[in-house]
Design a protein around this motif. Sequence first.
Motif, PDB file in Angstrom:
ATOM      1  N   ALA A 201       0.867  -1.179   0.000  1.00 18.53           N
ATOM      2  CA  ALA A 201       0.000   0.000   0.000  1.00 18.53           C
ATOM      3  C   ALA A 201       0.903   1.228   0.000  1.00 18.53           C
ATOM      4  O   ALA A 201       2.092   1.152   0.349  1.00 18.53           O
ATOM      5  CB  ALA A 201      -0.937   0.016   1.204  1.00 18.53           C
ATOM      6  N   LEU A 202       0.325   2.350  -0.401  1.00 18.83           N
ATOM      7  CA  LEU A 202       1.025   3.629  -0.366  1.00 18.83           C
ATOM      8  C   LEU A 202       0.182   4.629   0.402  1.00 18.83           C
ATOM      9  O   LEU A 202      -1.053   4.511   0.460  1.00 18.83           O
ATOM     10  CB  LEU A 202       1.247   4.174  -1.771  1.00 18.83           C
ATOM     11  CG  LEU A 202       2.403   3.654  -2.609  1.00 18.83           C
ATOM     12  CD1 LEU A 202       2.358   4.313  -3.976  1.00 18.83           C
ATOM     13  CD2 LEU A 202       3.730   3.925  -1.927  1.00 18.83           C
ATOM     14  N   ALA A 203       0.841   5.614   0.973  1.00 18.07           N
ATOM     15  CA  ALA A 203       0.115   6.733   1.565  1.00 18.07           C
ATOM     16  C   ALA A 203       0.982   7.981   1.478  1.00 18.07           C
ATOM     17  O   ALA A 203       2.208   7.892   1.340  1.00 18.07           O
ATOM     18  CB  ALA A 203      -0.265   6.445   3.011  1.00 18.07           C
ATOM     19  N   TYR A 204       0.316   9.120   1.553  1.00 18.49           N
ATOM     20  CA  TYR A 204       1.023  10.397   1.595  1.00 18.49           C
ATOM     21  C   TYR A 204       0.568  11.156   2.826  1.00 18.49           C
ATOM     22  O   TYR A 204      -0.638  11.360   3.029  1.00 18.49           O
ATOM     23  CB  TYR A 204       0.741  11.218   0.337  1.00 18.49           C
ATOM     24  CG  TYR A 204       1.598  12.465   0.228  1.00 18.49           C
ATOM     25  CD1 TYR A 204       2.887  12.388  -0.289  1.00 18.49           C
ATOM     26  CD2 TYR A 204       1.131  13.699   0.648  1.00 18.49           C
ATOM     27  CE1 TYR A 204       3.677  13.516  -0.385  1.00 18.49           C
ATOM     28  CE2 TYR A 204       1.915  14.839   0.551  1.00 18.49           C
ATOM     29  CZ  TYR A 204       3.191  14.740   0.040  1.00 18.49           C
ATOM     30  OH  TYR A 204       3.978  15.861  -0.057  1.00 18.49           O
ATOM     31  N   ALA A 205       1.525  11.540   3.662  1.00 21.81           N
ATOM     32  CA  ALA A 205       1.232  12.367   4.831  1.00 21.81           C
ATOM     33  C   ALA A 205       1.307  13.829   4.412  1.00 21.81           C
ATOM     34  O   ALA A 205       2.356  14.288   3.948  1.00 21.81           O
ATOM     35  CB  ALA A 205       2.221  12.069   5.955  1.00 21.81           C
ATOM     36  N   ASP A 206       0.205  14.542   4.571  1.00 18.34           N
ATOM     37  CA  ASP A 206       0.117  15.931   4.117  1.00 18.34           C
ATOM     38  C   ASP A 206       0.013  16.852   5.318  1.00 18.34           C
ATOM     39  O   ASP A 206      -0.874  16.686   6.168  1.00 18.34           O
ATOM     40  CB  ASP A 206      -1.095  16.106   3.207  1.00 18.34           C
ATOM     41  CG  ASP A 206      -1.154  17.490   2.585  1.00 18.34           C
ATOM     42  OD1 ASP A 206      -0.094  18.131   2.468  1.00 18.34           O
ATOM     43  OD2 ASP A 206      -2.261  17.924   2.206  1.00 18.34           O
ATOM     44  N   ASN A 207       0.935  17.811   5.394  1.00 18.28           N
ATOM     45  CA  ASN A 207       0.938  18.780   6.481  1.00 18.28           C
ATOM     46  C   ASN A 207       1.185  20.159   5.893  1.00 18.28           C
ATOM     47  O   ASN A 207       2.177  20.376   5.202  1.00 18.28           O
ATOM     48  CB  ASN A 207       2.031  18.438   7.510  1.00 18.28           C
ATOM     49  CG  ASN A 207       1.914  19.263   8.779  1.00 18.28           C
ATOM     50  OD1 ASN A 207       1.307  20.328   8.786  1.00 18.28           O
ATOM     51  ND2 ASN A 207       2.502  18.776   9.848  1.00 18.28           N
ATOM     52  N   ASP A 208       0.277  21.067   6.170  1.00 22.39           N
ATOM     53  CA  ASP A 208       0.419  22.432   5.677  1.00 22.39           C
ATOM     54  C   ASP A 208       0.853  23.358   6.805  1.00 22.39           C
ATOM     55  O   ASP A 208       0.178  24.333   7.133  1.00 22.39           O
ATOM     56  CB  ASP A 208      -0.901  22.926   5.063  1.00 22.39           C
ATOM     57  CG  ASP A 208      -1.278  22.142   3.827  1.00 22.39           C
ATOM     58  OD1 ASP A 208      -0.377  21.552   3.202  1.00 22.39           O
ATOM     59  OD2 ASP A 208      -2.477  22.088   3.494  1.00 22.39           O
ATOM     60  N   THR A 209       1.984  23.020   7.446  1.00 23.52           N
ATOM     61  CA  THR A 209       2.634  23.805   8.521  1.00 23.52           C
ATOM     62  C   THR A 209       1.943  23.691   9.870  1.00 23.52           C
ATOM     63  O   THR A 209       2.118  24.557  10.724  1.00 23.52           O
ATOM     64  CB  THR A 209       2.771  25.304   8.148  1.00 23.52           C
ATOM     65  OG1 THR A 209       1.495  25.939   8.192  1.00 23.52           O
ATOM     66  CG2 THR A 209       3.393  25.470   6.768  1.00 23.52           C
ATOM     67  N   SER A 210       1.187  22.643  10.112  1.00 23.05           N
ATOM     68  CA  SER A 210       0.579  22.423  11.424  1.00 23.05           C
ATOM     69  C   SER A 210       1.550  21.670  12.328  1.00 23.05           C
ATOM     70  O   SER A 210       2.581  21.159  11.883  1.00 23.05           O
ATOM     71  CB  SER A 210      -0.716  21.622  11.298  1.00 23.05           C
ATOM     72  OG  SER A 210      -1.664  22.325  10.528  1.00 23.05           O
ATOM     73  N   THR A 211       1.222  21.568  13.629  1.00 21.72           N
ATOM     74  CA  THR A 211       2.072  20.837  14.559  1.00 21.72           C
ATOM     75  C   THR A 211       2.006  19.330  14.313  1.00 21.72           C
ATOM     76  O   THR A 211       2.937  18.601  14.647  1.00 21.72           O
ATOM     77  CB  THR A 211       1.676  21.128  16.014  1.00 21.72           C
ATOM     78  OG1 THR A 211       0.275  20.820  16.193  1.00 21.72           O
ATOM     79  CG2 THR A 211       1.910  22.590  16.351  1.00 21.72           C
ATOM     80  N   GLU A 212       0.888  18.850  13.743  1.00 26.70           N
ATOM     81  CA  GLU A 212       0.742  17.446  13.396  1.00 26.70           C
ATOM     82  C   GLU A 212       0.248  17.334  11.962  1.00 26.70           C
ATOM     83  O   GLU A 212      -0.315  18.286  11.408  1.00 26.70           O
ATOM     84  CB  GLU A 212      -0.267  16.758  14.338  1.00 26.70           C
ATOM     85  CG  GLU A 212       0.164  16.741  15.794  1.00 26.70           C
ATOM     86  CD  GLU A 212      -0.856  16.036  16.675  1.00 26.70           C
ATOM     87  OE1 GLU A 212      -1.964  15.740  16.184  1.00 26.70           O
ATOM     88  OE2 GLU A 212      -0.551  15.786  17.851  1.00 26.70           O
ATOM     89  N   ARG A 213       0.461  16.179  11.354  1.00 21.68           N
ATOM     90  CA  ARG A 213      -0.016  15.991   9.985  1.00 21.68           C
ATOM     91  C   ARG A 213      -1.527  16.203   9.936  1.00 21.68           C
ATOM     92  O   ARG A 213      -2.258  15.827  10.853  1.00 21.68           O
ATOM     93  CB  ARG A 213       0.345  14.606   9.470  1.00 21.68           C
ATOM     94  CG  ARG A 213      -0.270  13.460  10.236  1.00 21.68           C
ATOM     95  CD  ARG A 213       0.246  12.132   9.746  1.00 21.68           C
ATOM     96  NE  ARG A 213      -0.214  11.031  10.586  1.00 21.68           N
ATOM     97  CZ  ARG A 213       0.241   9.787  10.499  1.00 21.68           C
ATOM     98  NH1 ARG A 213       1.172   9.482   9.605  1.00 21.68           N
ATOM     99  NH2 ARG A 213      -0.205   8.849  11.286  1.00 21.68           N
ATOM    100  N   GLU A 214      -1.995  16.784   8.860  1.00 21.69           N
ATOM    101  CA  GLU A 214      -3.403  17.111   8.738  1.00 21.69           C
ATOM    102  C   GLU A 214      -4.197  16.008   8.054  1.00 21.69           C
ATOM    103  O   GLU A 214      -5.369  15.804   8.355  1.00 21.69           O
ATOM    104  CB  GLU A 214      -3.546  18.426   7.978  1.00 21.69           C
ATOM    105  CG  GLU A 214      -2.904  19.596   8.742  1.00 21.69           C
ATOM    106  CD  GLU A 214      -2.714  20.818   7.874  1.00 21.69           C
ATOM    107  OE1 GLU A 214      -3.223  20.830   6.732  1.00 21.69           O
ATOM    108  OE2 GLU A 214      -2.035  21.755   8.322  1.00 21.69           O
ATOM    109  N   ASN A 215      -3.547  15.310   7.128  1.00 17.56           N
ATOM    110  CA  ASN A 215      -4.208  14.199   6.430  1.00 17.56           C
ATOM    111  C   ASN A 215      -3.211  13.085   6.172  1.00 17.56           C
ATOM    112  O   ASN A 215      -2.009  13.334   6.023  1.00 17.56           O
ATOM    113  CB  ASN A 215      -4.796  14.646   5.093  1.00 17.56           C
ATOM    114  CG  ASN A 215      -6.011  15.531   5.242  1.00 17.56           C
ATOM    115  OD1 ASN A 215      -5.888  16.749   5.242  1.00 17.56           O
ATOM    116  ND2 ASN A 215      -7.177  14.925   5.368  1.00 17.56           N
TER     117      ASN A 215
END
Length: 244
Positions: A201-215
């Motif tokens: 499986a694959l996944a992408y951790a997306d964070n737009d400058t938050s303290t924790e990943r957002e998605n």
Amino acid sequence: MKWTIYLLTLVSLVSCTEIKTKKNSHITPVSFIEEVPTLDGRPIENFWNLLEWHPIDQNWIGGPFDHDDFNGKYKIAWNRDGLYLLLEIVDDTLYKKSKDPLKLWWNDDCVIVYLDEDNSGGLHQFNHNAFTYHVALDGNVADLGNDKNPKLYNDHIKSVHETEDKTTYWEMFIKVYPDTFLDDSEIKPVVLTKNKKLGFALAYADNDTSTERENLIGSVFISGENKNNGWIDASVFGTLELVE
């Protein structure tokens, strides 16, 4: 009485079989390639054009996101030495906060490769029955070791990515190690062959400058409320079938 014992035994056997059965039945055929791609983040080799895109579109963690914030897809191929992976990620913000690759690595933007060499499924949080490789923007590859501590597995995956505007192309070469692998051992990667099946499986951790990943957006559908279970249980991985 004998029939009661027989039925109980039969139910027990069926239950054990169900426990060992993979939860995810999704199968992706993977084509063989003779040409070895240059890992440069530029998918200019002709064989990439011949392969099918697969979506990364399952929201495992976080709230709704729009197409401009994130969308992703991948292509995959194989030869005897390992897997070759191409990802196209559209993300409006690439974020890496942690300078230490072994601290809070999951909260930065990264690609996560879930890999189970013998497609057996099962638990792997603190062993190498399967791997959860976090491939960071700086190229470091982190996972938990069999001593329960984070380690770098940079010799397992080589990656290069290039970004233009909001689109990033990642090219990766992935060596496939057996579940007998131990950290600091000399166990070699397996030689891949036609018709072999691997959990993947694959996944992408997306964070737009938050303290924790957002998605956390994955490539396979996972049923139930807890969709971020792949780093513990390989049974939720899909299956790659190596073909010519």
